[in-house]
Design a protein around this motif. Sequence first.
Motif: not given
Length: 261
Positions: A47-75
């Motif tokens: 297993l890969f284990v991460t924790a959601i921290a205080d930073g915002d996603l960088a503006n250089d994040t690809a749109h598709k990746t950005h959407d996936r990461l937002l889902q990870i943060v929100r759900k």
Amino acid sequence: RPLSPSLHSPHSPDTSAPSTPGSHADSDFDMWGAPDGRKMAFFPVSLFVTAIADGDLANDTAHKTHDRLLQIVRKVPKEQNTSVMVCGGETIDLKMRVFVVNSEDAKAVGDYISSHMSQHPAPFVLLARHLPMAVLYDPQTLDLSDASVADRLRKQAKTRTVKVLREGIANKALGVSTAMLRGHMGPLEPAHRLESTLRSLTERVEGGGEYIVFPARNKASSTPCSPRKRSGAPASPIMTHHHGAADGKRRMPGGASASHL
């Protein structure tokens, strides 16, 4: 006591290239003798284990990746939305995310961390890159050819992982602070602090690497079980070993403990 192994076990089924659910790798297991003489088996998952921290996603994040990461943060699953005691003695809320290492979500977070190492605060902090878990179960009552059984064992491994990480973070000797978990010291500091303690919890399994081992639990009771489907599916190959383990709890440095067989 086994030597401290790498967290990346070469025999773990989920550390290789991405594979489809239900592949042969998900049904590999080793045998272990239960106290009553029954032969038990392991369901291994890394297993890969991460924790959601205080930073915002960088503006250089690809749109598709950005959407996936937002889902990870929100759900965040409720069992991964937890609280931890940090080295200063205070208890803070922490949203962990636990993924099988070859999953698309794990790859998305891992790639983001690798390409934004200098971001402070980071939006994600790494807790464990490859945490080898093994669920101990009775192969006479559990049938891994049933995908729902494998999914349930995998979910149990994720839930146990949250417990293991909470206990590690609570170990004051490791010095895991609120600032670290919130990403203000970069994305990797918590994993560096926790790595040796997580290694100390693993058990050597002959022919199968090293894992943090724990028993499967029935939803309705504390006994390892689930009805075995009486289908004509062939049994998975069994790798026998001759390792024995004592019952009880292994103490973690600093007084915290994690259950093991």
